[in-house]
Design an enzyme around this catalytic site. Structure first.
Site, mmCIF file in Angstrom:
data_model
loop_
_atom_site.group_PDB
_atom_site.id
_atom_site.type_symbol
_atom_site.label_atom_id
_atom_site.label_comp_id
_atom_site.label_asym_id
_atom_site.label_seq_id
_atom_site.Cartn_x
_atom_site.Cartn_y
_atom_site.Cartn_z
ATOM 1 N N ALA A 108 28.652 11.734 17.748
ATOM 2 C CA ALA A 108 27.825 10.535 17.839
ATOM 3 C C ALA A 108 28.549 9.524 18.730
ATOM 4 O O ALA A 108 29.716 9.718 19.076
ATOM 5 C CB ALA A 108 27.593 9.953 16.446
ATOM 6 N N LYS A 109 27.880 8.494 19.114
ATOM 7 C CA LYS A 109 28.531 7.423 19.894
ATOM 8 C C LYS A 109 27.646 6.196 19.841
ATOM 9 O O LYS A 109 26.441 6.297 19.588
ATOM 10 C CB LYS A 109 28.697 7.868 21.349
#
Ligand code: NAD
Length: 421
Positions: A108-109
């Protein structure tokens, strides 16, 4: 903000990398399509009270690329150039990275498009807390765990943890990693990414029979990753001959006094004070082309392209940054015999110790510094050996080998879980 038209889209780079590895792995088309897509993309526009009494609207993102192997994991970036494609690319690289080091996380980011250098501490806190509130339903210790990235730090993580905990009504340490030690942070997390870059670069020097002592090292970026990596090389007896920040670099062919330079950056926000001329000033472009043994890009994406790759004079590139090299530049390096330790391996020390921090938080345990350092070193060395093995077996560059390892693990997990319903 840099001119978007001139920018290489990091998502194009990430997609091309997947295609190269998927072709090698002969991946089933359905699996290939699934792993190229992001699972969720959240875009939020939110108001923040500024110091002058005005209200400013910011745009923020949280992207969960793939959670097949575990909860999402990935940093939060504050930068004017943050956009959806950049966050999607960074989230995808997180998925492969966690799989390369074989820790049970997905990728994720997140990020907020802003210029943190022009904001006061109070404005940064307001922005962080409101952004946390906006994405709170997506994050959590079992779902998605943010961490620091460019221009975010342990203080920002403390605000996220506090805001999330207020929403829940109790303290939730495990919602972020990279926290201050006083708030459930882990020993060794601050140093972890830079240390991992050093460990993998050192494995590369062993493989290529280059003595680390006296090796000339060039570092682009002197933040958490570049600054710490430079210190590890310095302590190991290598010669850090150049280092930079966003405004440019400093070069001394005999080696810089790393602690003095980093101290100057900390105290005066620049690498060279008039009274402490320790080297000559150079641009970031010149820095990348300096003759050296080890080059550490530790700033932003797409710094090394087909344009400057032919002019780069190093034996090893160990990527502290995510996505600093384009696929065309990779080909040039492979042909020229330059050994690249790719981002998803070289900078995986950060996510590895983030995993240790999360595991300690969930169990309410505190591990010793020695235990963390030993485990990190073991994982980085084992992962380097696994990637090198694939690279030699299949006669591919280290990036393709790392992608094959990471993507292969995600593809296998996808098959095992099956498609619901
Ligand atoms: P940071 O904010 O601590 O430092 C960033 C550094 O890059 C600063 O020295 C800044 O001056 C420099 N910089 C910014 N723009 C630049 C430019 N255009 N040219 C040259 N230098 C520039 O950030 P960080 O955490 O050290 O992250 C650096 C890179 O490492 C990013 O690509 C990030 O995604 C990656 N990374 C970070 C971690 C982590 O744990 N922090 C983990 C894995 C990968």
């Amino acid at each position: 903000m840099s001119n978007k038209k001139d920018r290489i889209n990091p998502l194009d780079v990430a997609m091309r990398q997947v295609d190269i590895a998927a072709e090698r792995l002969k991946l089933d088309l359905g699996v290939r399509e699934k792993i190229k897509q992001t699972k969720r993309e959240l875009i939020v526009h939110f108001p923040v009270k500024m110091d002058d009494g005005s209200v400013k609207i910011f745009t923020g993102y949280r992207v969960q690329h793939n959670m097949t192997r575990g909860p999402g994991k990935g940093g939060i970036r504050y930068h004017p150039d943050v956009d959806l494609d950049e966050v999607k690319a960074l989230a995808m690289w997180m998925t492969w990275k966690a799989a390369v080091v074989n820790i049970p996380f997905g990728g994720a980011k997140g990020g907020v498009q802003c210029d943190p250098k022009s904001m006061s501490l109070w404005e940064l806190e307001n922005m962080t807390r409101r952004f946390t509130w906006e994405i709170a339903f997506l994050i959590g210790p079992d779902q998605d765990i943010p961490a620091p990235d460019v221009y975010t730090n342990p203080q920002v993580m403390a605000w996220i943890m506090d805001t999330y905990s207020i929403l829940k009504g109790y303290t939730v340490h495990g919602v972020v990693t990279g926290k201050p030690l006083e708030l459930g942070g882990s020993l060794g997390r601050f140093e972890a990414t830079g240390k991992g870059v050093f460990i993998t670069a050192q494995e590369a020097t062993r493989h290529l029979n280059i003595p680390i002592e006296g090796a000339r090292v060039v570092v682009q970026g002197c933040g958490n990753v570049g600054g710490i990596a430079a210190q590890y090389f310095d302590r190991a007896g290598a010669k850090v001959i150049a280092i930079s920040d966003s405004r440019g670099g400093i070069y001394n062919k005999n080696g810089l006094n790393v602690s003095a330079v980093l101290d100057c950056k900390k105290r005066y926000s620049c690498l060279i004070t008039p009274e402490a001329r320790a080297g000559v000033e150079i641009t970031n472009e010149e820095l990348l082309e300096l003759g050296c043994d080890i080059l550490i890009p530790a700033a932003l994406e797409s710094q090394i392209t087909h344009k400057n790759a032919p002019k780069i004079k190093t034996k090893i590139i160990a990527e502290g940054a995510n996505g600093p090299t384009t696929p065309e530049a990779d080909e040039i390096f492979y042909d020229r015999g330059i050994f690249v330790v790719p981002d998803i391996l070289a900078n995986a020390g950060g996510v590895t110790v983030s995993y240790f921090e999360w595991a300690q938080n969930l169990q309410e345990l505190l591990w010793s510094e020695e235990e963390i350092s030993d485990r990190l070193t073991r994982i980085m060395k084992r992962s380097f050996a696994e990637v090198l093995n694939i690279s030699q077996r299949d006669k591919v560059d280290m990036r393709t080998a790392a992608l094959m390892l990471g993507i292969g693990r995600v593809a296998e997990a996808t098959k095992l879980r099956g498609i619901y319903p």
